[in-house]
Scaffold this active site. Sequence first.
Site, PDB file in Angstrom:
ATOM      1  N   GLY A  61       0.828  -1.206   0.000  1.00 28.12           N
ATOM      2  CA  GLY A  61       0.000   0.000   0.000  1.00 28.12           C
ATOM      3  C   GLY A  61       0.859   1.251   0.000  1.00 28.12           C
ATOM      4  O   GLY A  61       0.629   2.189  -0.775  1.00 28.12           O
ATOM      5  N   GLY A  66       6.480  -4.325  -9.206  1.00 24.05           N
ATOM      6  CA  GLY A  66       5.027  -4.523  -9.349  1.00 24.05           C
ATOM      7  C   GLY A  66       4.258  -3.381  -8.715  1.00 24.05           C
ATOM      8  O   GLY A  66       3.246  -2.908  -9.256  1.00 24.05           O
ATOM      9  N   ASP A  67       4.724  -2.909  -7.559  1.00 24.15           N
ATOM     10  CA  ASP A  67       4.052  -1.779  -6.880  1.00 24.15           C
ATOM     11  C   ASP A  67       4.227  -0.489  -7.678  1.00 24.15           C
ATOM     12  O   ASP A  67       3.314   0.340  -7.743  1.00 24.15           O
ATOM     13  CB  ASP A  67       4.614  -1.584  -5.464  1.00 24.15           C
ATOM     14  CG  ASP A  67       4.266  -2.750  -4.553  1.00 24.15           C
ATOM     15  OD1 ASP A  67       3.252  -3.434  -4.825  1.00 24.15           O
ATOM     16  OD2 ASP A  67       5.004  -2.982  -3.586  1.00 24.15           O
TER      17      ASP A  67
HETATM   18  P1  ADP Z   1       5.827  -8.209  -9.451  1.00 21.39           P
HETATM   19  O1  ADP Z   1       6.939  -7.401  -8.864  1.00 21.39           O
HETATM   20  O2  ADP Z   1       4.484  -7.889  -8.861  1.00 21.39           O
HETATM   21  O3  ADP Z   1       6.098  -9.682  -9.543  1.00 21.39           O
HETATM   22  P2  ADP Z   1       6.515  -8.021 -12.271  1.00 21.39           P
HETATM   23  O4  ADP Z   1       7.766  -8.771 -11.962  1.00 21.39           O
HETATM   24  O5  ADP Z   1       5.588  -8.640 -13.261  1.00 21.39           O
HETATM   25  O6  ADP Z   1       5.674  -7.663 -10.965  1.00 21.39           O
HETATM   26  O7  ADP Z   1       6.963  -6.574 -12.788  1.00 21.39           O
HETATM   27  C1  ADP Z   1       6.087  -5.480 -12.897  1.00 21.39           C
HETATM   28  C2  ADP Z   1       6.597  -4.558 -13.976  1.00 21.39           C
HETATM   29  O8  ADP Z   1       7.936  -4.130 -13.653  1.00 21.39           O
HETATM   30  C3  ADP Z   1       6.714  -5.187 -15.354  1.00 21.39           C
HETATM   31  O9  ADP Z   1       5.478  -5.078 -16.052  1.00 21.39           O
HETATM   32  C4  ADP Z   1       7.836  -4.351 -15.995  1.00 21.39           C
HETATM   33  O10 ADP Z   1       7.318  -3.126 -16.461  1.00 21.39           O
HETATM   34  C5  ADP Z   1       8.751  -4.054 -14.818  1.00 21.39           C
HETATM   35  N1  ADP Z   1       9.852  -5.045 -14.687  1.00 21.39           N
HETATM   36  C6  ADP Z   1       9.957  -6.030 -13.774  1.00 21.39           C
HETATM   37  N2  ADP Z   1      11.117  -6.728 -13.956  1.00 21.39           N
HETATM   38  C7  ADP Z   1      11.763  -6.154 -15.002  1.00 21.39           C
HETATM   39  C8  ADP Z   1      12.997  -6.383 -15.689  1.00 21.39           C
HETATM   40  N3  ADP Z   1      13.834  -7.367 -15.317  1.00 21.39           N
HETATM   41  N4  ADP Z   1      13.309  -5.574 -16.721  1.00 21.39           N
HETATM   42  C9  ADP Z   1      12.496  -4.566 -17.112  1.00 21.39           C
HETATM   43  N5  ADP Z   1      11.321  -4.302 -16.512  1.00 21.39           N
HETATM   44  C10 ADP Z   1      10.938  -5.072 -15.473  1.00 21.39           C
END
Ligand code: ADP
Length: 316
Positions: A44, A264-265
């Site tokens: 949050g 993700g946040d």
């Molecule tokens: P969470 O942290 O919730 O698991 P994600 O890993 O799917 O979420 O990442 C959320 C967003 O962060 C992705 O849609 C992308 O825009 C960015 N992101 C995450 N990891 C990378 C990476 N290794 N390289 C570039 N962008 C990334």
Amino acid sequence: MAVSGQVIVVGSSNYDRTTYVDSLPRPGETVTAQETRESIGGKGANQSVAAATVGVQVVFLSALGHDTEGTVLRHELGERGVELVDLLPGTSQRTGTAAITVDEQGENVIVVSPGANGAHLPEVTERCLAKVGERVGGDAVVVSQAEVPVDTIAQASAWAGRHDLRFVLNIAPYTDLPAEVVASANPLVVNETEALALLSSLGRAVPGGAEDADPVELCRSLAGCAVSVVVTLGARGAACLVGNRVEVSEPPAVSRVVDTTGAGDAFVGALAALLAGGRSLPEGVRLATELAALTVTEAGAATSYRVWTADVLDHV
Ligand code: ADP
């Protein structure tokens, strides 16, 4: 990119203590840390800071303790432009904490102690939402995640519905929620792991199997469970389902991946801000994908959102 609007976040706040070590200790072992950093955390709080950094007005409803950690978080949230509304005024509960240990390879172990985040006083939540409701515009966006009790999330969803406000729901970490709460999400935002867990709880088949599910099919198979669906795909960006159409946004190439904590946040907070500012969902997802990608080039979660300088926000 001048973004204005209002975002109301109902969610968790944690005091993160991150210790960097050469290798993670085995049970019974003691290791010496290279350094320890303390920072704002909790989904949050991170999403609130992300939305405020993009430029919208953010009101954050959260339960913090009246301890040293709570005092630091209140100060830091204020500094980052977030207005905090306390869901547990006068509580004797401790502020939520996360003890994070990271090794040289970036591997981590995390122990979260929810503290005040786990408490729910429905009448206080209702009163706080009613007060916030007196000053929100019709374009405000309400955001929730799953680090607070299910009843709190359900209250946020119902309140948004009564006020005809857009509700963004990030089921992170994955938690079983009432179908009507999920159905109210516009969009529902999940990463691939959460998408698979949600599909399994809905008894729906995973296209291509859980191991290598095609992201477009993964997104499409969640059709109908919410008003709209977004699946974030880490380094591959994000997929967005509107009606029957899936659009995949790829992130720009980043110079160096330093730390993906809080990416993700960053995505959810930025997306909520962009939607509150009047962007369409596909456009918001495309821009949030770019912004979230930039944050992985810096250490820390909310700390890394400082890469969104005025210059960056002007050119996204
Ligand atoms: P969470 O942290 O919730 O698991 P994600 O890993 O799917 O979420 O990442 C959320 C967003 O962060 C992705 O849609 C992308 O825009 C960015 N992101 C995450 N990891 C990378 C990476 N290794 N390289 C570039 N962008 C990334």
